[in-house]
Design a protein around this motif. Structure first.
Motif, short mmCIF file in Angstrom:
data_model
loop_
_atom_site.label_atom_id
_atom_site.label_comp_id
_atom_site.label_asym_id
_atom_site.label_seq_id
_atom_site.Cartn_x
_atom_site.Cartn_y
_atom_site.Cartn_z
N GLN A 280 -19.22 7.08 32.32
CA GLN A 280 -20.38 7.06 33.07
C GLN A 280 -21.28 6.35 32.50
OE1 GLN A 280 -21.48 11.26 33.09
NE2 GLN A 280 -20.11 11.60 34.98
N GLY A 281 -21.06 4.67 33.09
CA GLY A 281 -21.88 3.68 32.42
C GLY A 281 -21.67 3.54 30.99
N ALA A 282 -22.66 3.71 30.10
CA ALA A 282 -22.51 3.42 28.68
C ALA A 282 -22.32 4.53 27.98
CB ALA A 282 -23.72 2.63 28.24
N VAL B 124 -18.37 -2.17 20.48
CA VAL B 124 -17.28 -1.37 20.91
C VAL B 124 -17.15 -1.08 22.39
CG1 VAL B 124 -16.10 0.83 20.26
CG2 VAL B 124 -17.35 -0.26 18.56
N THR B 125 -15.93 -1.20 22.99
CA THR B 125 -15.60 -0.71 24.26
C THR B 125 -14.81 0.27 24.59
OG1 THR B 125 -13.87 -2.26 24.50
CG2 THR B 125 -16.18 -3.08 25.16
N LYS C 29 -11.94 -0.07 21.72
CA LYS C 29 -11.41 -1.56 21.47
C LYS C 29 -12.72 -2.23 20.81
CE LYS C 29 -8.00 -1.78 25.01
NZ LYS C 29 -7.88 -2.75 26.30
N GLY C 30 -12.36 -3.05 19.68
CA GLY C 30 -13.60 -3.95 19.31
C GLY C 30 -13.14 -5.14 18.27
N LYS D 3 -16.18 -0.30 12.53
CA LYS D 3 -16.78 0.38 13.86
C LYS D 3 -15.77 0.99 14.76
CE LYS D 3 -21.03 -2.22 14.79
NZ LYS D 3 -21.91 -2.92 15.78
N VAL D 4 -14.51 0.41 15.07
CA VAL D 4 -13.68 0.82 15.87
C VAL D 4 -13.35 2.21 15.25
CG1 VAL D 4 -11.49 0.78 16.90
CG2 VAL D 4 -12.89 -1.09 16.99
#
Length: 176
Positions: free
Chosen positions: A98-100, A120-121, A133-134, A139-140
């Motif tokens: 939901q958005g970010a 990061v996505t 993913k990133g 961080k991932v």
């Protein structure tokens, strides 16, 4: 002693390394990452190959191996990227973007809203799958571990949030 630092890092096409003092910038098609290199480690870039060398101290040799591994991860991240897939196992367990924010329903009395950090996505191809993913491996992995920590898999029914390749060791129920 470790000999990891002696391995050269070959730069793929489209990846460049810039060095200024102790800062190393790695640029590639997926993004840009930085690494601060300590003075005890010497990093050289020649003909598309990165080499790491340490000064004569034993601690510096170990540090050079660490820096070499970090540089290798950064080069891989900006060229190909890192992916961690999570799977939600349980009746009514689902995730959606939901958005970010990632909205998780994990059997609690309330939904969980997880803010996605920068760099990061997160995607939800199906309601029971989450893909992180990133470019930065740390961080991932940390984002995936934070999502998994909301409801780790339990050993009796296997319910919870688990990594896609994780195998849950099941226990037998208590007998009468």
């Amino acid at each position: 002693m470790s000999r990891i630092a002696n391995l050269p890092i070959k730069l793929p096409n489209g990846v460049s390394v810039e060095q200024s003092d102790s800062e190393i910038k790695i640029k590639g098609p997926k993004g840009e990452l930085q690494l601060t290199c300590p003075e005890a480690v010497i990093v050289t870039v020649e003909d598309g190959v990165v080499r790491v060398k340490a000064t004569e101290n034993a601690k510096n040799v170990a540090l050079a191996g660490t820096i070499r591994a970090l540089l290798g991860n950064h080069v891989h991240g900006v060229s190909e990227g890192f992916v961690r897939a999570l799977e939600l196992v349980g009746v009514g367990y689902r995730a959606q973007m939901q958005g970010a924010k990632l909205n998780l329903t994990l059997g609690y009395s309330h939904p969980i809203d997880f803010d996605i950090p920068e760099g990061v996505t997160v995607e939800t191809p199906t309601p029971t799958e989450v893909v992180v993913k990133g470019t930065d491996r740390q961080k991932v992995g940390q984002v995936a571990a934070n999502i998994r920590a909301f409801r780790p898999p339990e050993p009796y029914k296997g319910k919870g949030v688990k990594y896609k390749d994780e195998r849950i060791v099941r226990k037998e129920a208590k007998k009468k």
